[in-house]
Design a protein around this motif. Structure first.
Motif, PDB file in Angstrom:
ATOM      1  N   GLY A 153      44.681  34.233  43.779  1.00  0.00           N
ATOM      2  CA  GLY A 153      43.948  33.422  43.114  1.00  0.00           C
ATOM      3  C   GLY A 153      43.343  33.925  42.063  1.00  0.00           C
ATOM      4  N   PRO A 154      42.455  32.506  41.881  1.00  0.00           N
ATOM      5  CA  PRO A 154      41.183  32.848  40.079  1.00  0.00           C
ATOM      6  C   PRO A 154      40.476  32.983  41.526  1.00  0.00           C
ATOM      7  N   ASN A 155      39.418  34.029  40.770  1.00  0.00           N
ATOM      8  CA  ASN A 155      37.909  34.015  41.228  1.00  0.00           C
ATOM      9  C   ASN A 155      37.294  33.057  41.516  1.00  0.00           C
ATOM     10  N   LEU A 156      37.184  31.946  42.585  1.00  0.00           N
ATOM     11  CA  LEU A 156      36.043  30.859  41.909  1.00  0.00           C
ATOM     12  C   LEU A 156      34.801  31.551  43.027  1.00  0.00           C
ATOM     13  N   GLY A 157      34.685  32.555  42.773  1.00  0.00           N
ATOM     14  CA  GLY A 157      33.066  32.364  43.774  1.00  0.00           C
ATOM     15  C   GLY A 157      33.227  32.318  44.340  1.00  0.00           C
ATOM     16  N   PHE A 158      34.002  33.667  45.679  1.00  0.00           N
ATOM     17  CA  PHE A 158      34.529  33.579  46.883  1.00  0.00           C
ATOM     18  C   PHE A 158      33.048  34.822  47.134  1.00  0.00           C
ATOM     19  N   GLU A 159      33.105  35.148  48.257  1.00  0.00           N
ATOM     20  CA  GLU A 159      31.582  36.094  48.861  1.00  0.00           C
ATOM     21  C   GLU A 159      32.349  36.932  48.792  1.00  0.00           C
ATOM     22  N   PRO A 160      33.668  37.337  49.363  1.00  0.00           N
ATOM     23  CA  PRO A 160      34.400  38.854  48.927  1.00  0.00           C
ATOM     24  C   PRO A 160      34.646  39.371  47.277  1.00  0.00           C
ATOM     25  N   ALA A 161      34.232  38.583  46.599  1.00  0.00           N
ATOM     26  CA  ALA A 161      34.227  39.393  45.213  1.00  0.00           C
ATOM     27  C   ALA A 161      33.028  40.243  45.148  1.00  0.00           C
ATOM     28  N   GLY A 162      32.122  39.472  45.739  1.00  0.00           N
ATOM     29  CA  GLY A 162      30.355  40.339  45.482  1.00  0.00           C
ATOM     30  C   GLY A 162      30.847  41.613  45.845  1.00  0.00           C
ATOM     31  N   TRP A 163      32.098  41.945  46.780  1.00  0.00           N
ATOM     32  CA  TRP A 163      32.096  43.276  47.438  1.00  0.00           C
ATOM     33  C   TRP A 163      31.981  44.408  46.391  1.00  0.00           C
ATOM     34  N   LEU A 164      32.929  43.493  44.998  1.00  0.00           N
ATOM     35  CA  LEU A 164      33.751  44.454  44.421  1.00  0.00           C
ATOM     36  C   LEU A 164      32.657  45.326  43.010  1.00  0.00           C
ATOM     37  N   ALA A 165      32.289  46.210  42.781  1.00  0.00           N
ATOM     38  CA  ALA A 165      32.135  47.075  41.741  1.00  0.00           C
ATOM     39  C   ALA A 165      32.574  46.670  40.391  1.00  0.00           C
ATOM     40  N   GLN A 166      31.520  46.715  39.987  1.00  0.00           N
ATOM     41  CA  GLN A 166      32.318  45.971  38.587  1.00  0.00           C
ATOM     42  C   GLN A 166      31.308  45.522  37.699  1.00  0.00           C
ATOM     43  N   GLU A 167      31.444  45.528  36.338  1.00  0.00           N
ATOM     44  CA  GLU A 167      30.369  45.373  35.644  1.00  0.00           C
ATOM     45  C   GLU A 167      29.584  43.940  34.965  1.00  0.00           C
ATOM     46  N   ALA A 168      28.502  43.793  35.324  1.00  0.00           N
ATOM     47  CA  ALA A 168      27.914  42.456  34.978  1.00  0.00           C
ATOM     48  C   ALA A 168      28.242  41.743  34.215  1.00  0.00           C
ATOM     49  N   ASP A 169      28.975  42.127  32.947  1.00  0.00           N
ATOM     50  CA  ASP A 169      29.519  40.508  32.168  1.00  0.00           C
ATOM     51  C   ASP A 169      31.164  40.757  31.863  1.00  0.00           C
ATOM     52  N   ARG A 170      31.350  41.751  33.374  1.00  0.00           N
ATOM     53  CA  ARG A 170      32.705  41.491  33.021  1.00  0.00           C
ATOM     54  C   ARG A 170      33.829  41.854  34.705  1.00  0.00           C
ATOM     55  N   PRO A 171      32.900  40.212  35.240  1.00  0.00           N
ATOM     56  CA  PRO A 171      33.218  40.143  36.736  1.00  0.00           C
ATOM     57  C   PRO A 171      34.864  40.190  36.725  1.00  0.00           C
ATOM     58  N   ALA A 172      35.756  40.221  38.184  1.00  0.00           N
ATOM     59  CA  ALA A 172      36.738  39.870  38.356  1.00  0.00           C
ATOM     60  C   ALA A 172      37.601  39.072  38.119  1.00  0.00           C
ATOM     61  N   GLN A 173      38.563  38.646  37.390  1.00  0.00           N
ATOM     62  CA  GLN A 173      38.673  36.957  36.667  1.00  0.00           C
ATOM     63  C   GLN A 173      39.933  36.568  38.468  1.00  0.00           C
ATOM     64  N   SER A 174      40.662  37.523  38.611  1.00  0.00           N
ATOM     65  CA  SER A 174      42.048  37.030  39.586  1.00  0.00           C
ATOM     66  C   SER A 174      41.863  38.077  41.084  1.00  0.00           C
ATOM     67  N   LEU A 175      41.476  37.488  42.235  1.00  0.00           N
ATOM     68  CA  LEU A 175      41.733  38.521  43.387  1.00  0.00           C
ATOM     69  C   LEU A 175      42.737  38.410  44.759  1.00  0.00           C
ATOM     70  N   ALA A 176      42.683  39.239  45.132  1.00  0.00           N
ATOM     71  CA  ALA A 176      44.259  39.041  46.334  1.00  0.00           C
ATOM     72  C   ALA A 176      43.315  39.773  47.368  1.00  0.00           C
ATOM     73  N   LEU A 177      43.317  38.762  48.389  1.00  0.00           N
ATOM     74  CA  LEU A 177      42.036  39.081  49.875  1.00  0.00           C
ATOM     75  C   LEU A 177      43.846  39.388  50.786  1.00  0.00           C
ATOM     76  N   LEU A 178      42.979  40.512  50.997  1.00  0.00           N
ATOM     77  CA  LEU A 178      44.436  41.383  52.431  1.00  0.00           C
ATOM     78  C   LEU A 178      43.793  40.785  53.550  1.00  0.00           C
TER      79      LEU A 178
END
Length: 229
Positions: A153-178
């Motif tokens: 689903g969409p990235n609603l500010g989930f804490e694990p999204a912060g683990w992703l290596a990402q560009e500061a101005d282009r964060p993940a918009q969708s996530l899969a949590l396994l």
């Protein structure tokens, strides 16, 4: 007693025709004289021509479904091959310490996942201070243990999204949590880790997507990472 014509409904006609299959054989002239409106315009066509149009439309629909099935089958075969390569790479890792890095690298290169990260907890003492053991709060661990299917689903500010290596101005918009656990994915039991996949495309991990491949990947990842316990 004959039923008055005014009281005959369309339902009566339908019932009569369906219960009298030989009617048009005995009255072929009626069948030939029936005129219908074509779906391709206002012109009148015979019943046979209208039936032919309906059959052509049905055939086109079936052809589209077959093409879609073939396309999905080809895509699934490609994904299955990539998952096979990924699991093979995990089996070749000699030092368990290198497993999380190899896992994430394979997801990005073999399975074309833009962003990936993994965290595990309750590991054996030699791995207790490794980078892949950090940042998983108690809330994340509780949430992960509650999952019996991959979450997409969409990235609603989930804490694990912060683990992703990402560009500061282009964060993940969708996530899969396994969730990672020592038993089958759908068996409620405490998880020992979480695999996170992310994409800047909001539709990449849509809530309506199938999760069969993701569930199998979670089980493969769990089996590999049990070496850290």
């Amino acid at each position: 007693m004959t039923t008055p014509i005014a009281s005959i409904s369309e339902e009566h006609i339908v019932q009569f025709l369906t219960s009298t299959p030989g009617f048009f054989e005995r009255h072929a002239e009626v069948l030939a004289s029936v005129q219908l409106v074509s779906v391709h315009g206002a012109r009148a066509v015979s019943l046979q021509e209208r039936q032919a149009e309906m059959l052509r439309e049905k055939i086109r629909g079936l052809e589209q479904r077959i093409m879609e099935m073939l396309r999905n089958g080809s895509e699934n075969a490609t994904i299955a091959h990539k998952v096979h390569q990924w699991s093979g790479a995990l089996l070749q890792v000699k030092d368990p310490f290198d497993l999380p890095q190899t896992m994430v690298h394979g997801l990005r290169t073999l399975l074309d996942v833009p962003q990936a990260a993994v965290r595990v907890w309750n590991v054996a003492a030699p791995y207790a201070d490794a980078p892949f053991t950090r940042d998983a709060s108690e809330d994340v661990r509780t949430f992960t243990s509650s999952l019996t299917l991959p979450f997409c689903g969409p990235n609603l500010g989930f804490e694990p999204a912060g683990w992703l290596a990402q560009e500061a101005d282009r964060p993940a918009q969708s996530l899969a949590l396994l969730p990672l656990r020592a038993c089958a994915m759908d068996v409620p039991s405490p998880a020992f880790g979480l695999l996170v996949l992310g994409a800047q495309d909001p539709q990449r991990f849509d809530a309506t997507m199938g999760t069969d491949f993701l569930a199998r990947m979670a089980e493969l990842a769990s089996a590999a990472l049990l070496r850290l316990m």
